[in-house]
Design a protein around this motif. Structure first.
Motif, mmCIF file in Angstrom:
data_model
loop_
_atom_site.group_PDB
_atom_site.id
_atom_site.type_symbol
_atom_site.label_atom_id
_atom_site.label_comp_id
_atom_site.label_asym_id
_atom_site.label_seq_id
_atom_site.Cartn_x
_atom_site.Cartn_y
_atom_site.Cartn_z
ATOM 1 N N LYS A 14 -104.805 -27.068 -4.303
ATOM 2 C CA LYS A 14 -105.995 -27.158 -3.775
ATOM 3 C C LYS A 14 -106.633 -26.063 -2.765
ATOM 4 O O LYS A 14 -107.414 -26.099 -1.810
ATOM 5 N N LYS A 15 -105.808 -24.835 -2.940
ATOM 6 C CA LYS A 15 -105.965 -23.722 -1.914
ATOM 7 C C LYS A 15 -106.727 -22.625 -2.751
ATOM 8 O O LYS A 15 -106.239 -22.489 -4.163
ATOM 9 N N LEU A 16 -107.487 -21.813 -2.573
ATOM 10 C CA LEU A 16 -107.750 -20.670 -3.059
ATOM 11 C C LEU A 16 -106.896 -19.390 -2.616
ATOM 12 O O LEU A 16 -106.643 -19.164 -1.479
ATOM 13 N N VAL A 17 -106.175 -18.679 -3.731
ATOM 14 C CA VAL A 17 -105.061 -18.026 -3.306
ATOM 15 C C VAL A 17 -105.430 -16.585 -3.925
ATOM 16 O O VAL A 17 -105.806 -16.376 -5.363
ATOM 17 N N MET A 18 -105.263 -15.265 -3.492
ATOM 18 C CA MET A 18 -105.376 -13.978 -3.682
ATOM 19 C C MET A 18 -104.314 -13.423 -3.433
ATOM 20 O O MET A 18 -103.410 -13.470 -2.484
ATOM 21 N N LEU A 19 -103.751 -12.813 -4.684
ATOM 22 C CA LEU A 19 -102.453 -11.873 -4.707
ATOM 23 C C LEU A 19 -102.627 -10.861 -5.205
ATOM 24 O O LEU A 19 -103.683 -10.345 -6.109
ATOM 25 N N TYR A 20 -102.043 -9.824 -4.262
ATOM 26 C CA TYR A 20 -101.957 -8.494 -4.822
ATOM 27 C C TYR A 20 -100.512 -8.138 -5.551
ATOM 28 O O TYR A 20 -99.611 -8.280 -4.999
ATOM 29 N N MET A 21 -100.517 -7.609 -6.880
ATOM 30 C CA MET A 21 -99.233 -7.470 -7.530
ATOM 31 C C MET A 21 -99.154 -6.157 -8.211
ATOM 32 O O MET A 21 -100.058 -5.374 -8.577
ATOM 33 N N GLU A 22 -97.923 -5.497 -8.069
ATOM 34 C CA GLU A 22 -97.129 -4.415 -8.646
ATOM 35 C C GLU A 22 -96.138 -4.810 -9.562
ATOM 36 O O GLU A 22 -95.340 -5.244 -9.029
ATOM 37 N N TYR A 27 -96.836 -8.698 -3.766
ATOM 38 C CA TYR A 27 -96.674 -8.030 -2.359
ATOM 39 C C TYR A 27 -97.729 -8.582 -1.212
ATOM 40 O O TYR A 27 -97.180 -8.487 -0.205
ATOM 41 N N ASP A 28 -98.896 -8.911 -1.475
ATOM 42 C CA ASP A 28 -99.780 -9.649 -0.503
ATOM 43 C C ASP A 28 -100.182 -10.847 -1.031
ATOM 44 O O ASP A 28 -100.463 -10.918 -2.169
ATOM 45 N N VAL A 29 -100.319 -11.899 0.053
ATOM 46 C CA VAL A 29 -101.024 -13.216 -0.389
ATOM 47 C C VAL A 29 -101.923 -13.451 0.640
ATOM 48 O O VAL A 29 -101.492 -13.683 1.842
ATOM 49 N N LEU A 30 -103.110 -13.783 0.300
ATOM 50 C CA LEU A 30 -103.933 -14.304 1.055
ATOM 51 C C LEU A 30 -104.536 -15.694 0.797
ATOM 52 O O LEU A 30 -104.623 -15.908 -0.607
ATOM 53 N N VAL A 31 -104.401 -16.789 1.619
ATOM 54 C CA VAL A 31 -104.756 -17.875 1.342
ATOM 55 C C VAL A 31 -106.060 -18.422 1.984
ATOM 56 O O VAL A 31 -106.332 -18.260 3.091
ATOM 57 N N GLY A 32 -107.082 -19.114 1.068
ATOM 58 C CA GLY A 32 -108.116 -19.662 1.911
ATOM 59 C C GLY A 32 -107.887 -21.085 2.414
ATOM 60 O O GLY A 32 -106.989 -21.535 2.041
ATOM 61 N N GLU A 33 -108.911 -21.559 3.237
ATOM 62 C CA GLU A 33 -108.561 -23.070 3.595
ATOM 63 C C GLU A 33 -108.830 -24.077 2.613
ATOM 64 O O GLU A 33 -109.276 -23.645 1.387
ATOM 65 N N GLU A 34 -108.201 -25.276 2.718
ATOM 66 C CA GLU A 34 -108.328 -26.071 1.867
ATOM 67 C C GLU A 34 -109.821 -26.419 1.365
ATOM 68 O O GLU A 34 -110.745 -26.277 2.405
ATOM 69 N N GLU A 35 -110.316 -26.811 0.272
ATOM 70 C CA GLU A 35 -111.573 -26.945 -0.232
ATOM 71 C C GLU A 35 -112.241 -27.912 0.583
ATOM 72 O O GLU A 35 -111.718 -28.977 0.604
#
Length: 383
Positions: A14-22, A27-35
């Protein structure tokens, strides 16, 4: 899918997640607040009211929404005198972490792909990461066009590969918006939201060099169109409902390892990551990597180098901040020690969050500091 540099945006728990991958590593994980949760975000601009001033900690406390108090260091006020009851335009600079309130500043700024516009100064500058003399000369010529502008302009790294027209268009747009917001603020009621910051994934993408990315993929149609407006053909909409994007890339299984205490290395060595209230300790162990090896000095050096790269990745992925101590395996050769530190410094420099390799303590521990911008990953997604 190997050897790809990609950004993935999807929904997990139930969270929006953005990942940077190589190379399929996160490598990076950013998480938004709960919907559905409405809260203040870094970058939001408010008309707030000063509730209290505490001189012994040189801070003021500013209410930006009913019941939401933020911390304003008096050092951020630039000598400006403020009093209880004053209504101020403030921008959220750091998110709330544990018992600490969010931090605000009196000097809002707007950031785009190519430039940052700031109300704090009238200085004009170019990112230090742009080191090509021809590009610097070209960008300095552009900045002369804004010599009379009262707001500061910093040209970001991406400006080095952009056309002057693209940069000029963005600068003009952001300058016009910031002037308009600040002028309009005097007519707004207290607790008004003057500007909602762009979604966290758009901010991250704006800070990336797009020519180094192979794709930005999402399974959310709305986000796809937002990202497409920013990066055009790099955006990819994943629509296979029979096999979720999370399963395709093994995201949950990879993220679950970010909560494990022990991290294994290919060499057979391992890292033990121990977060405490005051600092985080990372211990490097040989494990089975030295069995049957005669030249232990060379083996220790190879394990330490692998550990340095992995430690830097874990720090980014887990969003570890504050003081970090790494206990590498002891090595006798000074040359190996210097090469290890150089490698670690190079890996830490790739982090978008300011990270500094301070020194080696007398006990042989490598000391690192990393700016605290948001909650660590385990605190946001630990469940």
């Amino acid at each position: 899918m190997n050897n790809r540099r990609q950004i993935v945006i999807t929904h997990l728990q139930k969270k929006l997640v953005m990942l940077y991958m190589e190379d399929e590593k996160i490598y990076d994980v950013l998480v938004g607040e709960e919907e559905g949760v409405n809260t203040i975000e870094v970058g939001d601009i408010y008309v707030g009211r000063v509730q209290n001033i505490v001189q012994n900690i040189s801070a003021a406390f500013v209410e930006v929404q009913k019941g939401i108090i933020c911390y304003l260091p008096l050092s951020e006020c630039g000598g400006r005198k403020i009093c209880c009851g004053d209504e101020l335009v403030v921008q959220v600079k750091k998110a709330a972490v544990k018992t600490k309130q969010a931090v605000v500043t009196l000097y809002p700024e707007l950031a785009g792909r190519f430039c940052v516009i700031s109300t704090k100064t009238s200085e004009k500058g170019i990112s230090k990461k742009i080191d090509d003399p021809e590009k610097i000369l070209r960008l300095k010529g552009l900045l002369k066009e804004y010599g009379e502008e009262e707001y500061g302009i910093l040209l970001r790294t991406n400006a080095g590969n952009a056309s002057l027209e693209e940069i000029r268009t963005e600068c003009g747009k952001l300058l016009q918006e910031l002037h308009g917001r600040m002028e309009h603020s005097q007519y707004m009621a207290c607790f008004s939201l003057l500007r909602k910051e762009e979604p966290f994934y758009v901010k991250y993408i704006n800070g990336c060099q797009l020519d180094e990315l192979e794709r930005i993929i999402t399974d959310d149609e709305k986000i796809f169109h937002e990202v497409q407006d920013v990066c055009g053909g790099l955006a990819e909409w994943y629509q296979d409902t029979s096999y979720p994007l999370d399963k395709l890339l093994g995201i949950q299984s990879k993220l679950s390892k970010a909560f494990e205490k022990r991290v294994w290395l290919k060499s057979g060595g391992n890292l033990v990551i121990e977060p405490t209230e005051a600092l985080t300790v990372i211990d490097v162990n040989t494990g089975k990597a030295v069995e049957g090896r005669r030249n232990k000095e060379t083996t220790f050096f190879k394990i330490n180098c692998e550990a340095a790269e992995e430690a830097a990745r874990q720090i980014r992925m887990r969003n570890i901040s504050g003081i970090i101590l790494i206990d590498f395996i002891d090595m006798q050769k000074k040359q190996h020690q210097n090469e290890l530190l150089a490698l670690l410094r190079e890996e830490l420099a790739k982090d978008k969050t300011r990270t500094t390799l301070v020194d080696i303590t007398k006990l042989g521990l490598v000391e690192i500091t990393r700016m605290k911008k948001s909650k660590p990953l385990w605190e946001i997604m630990g469940e």
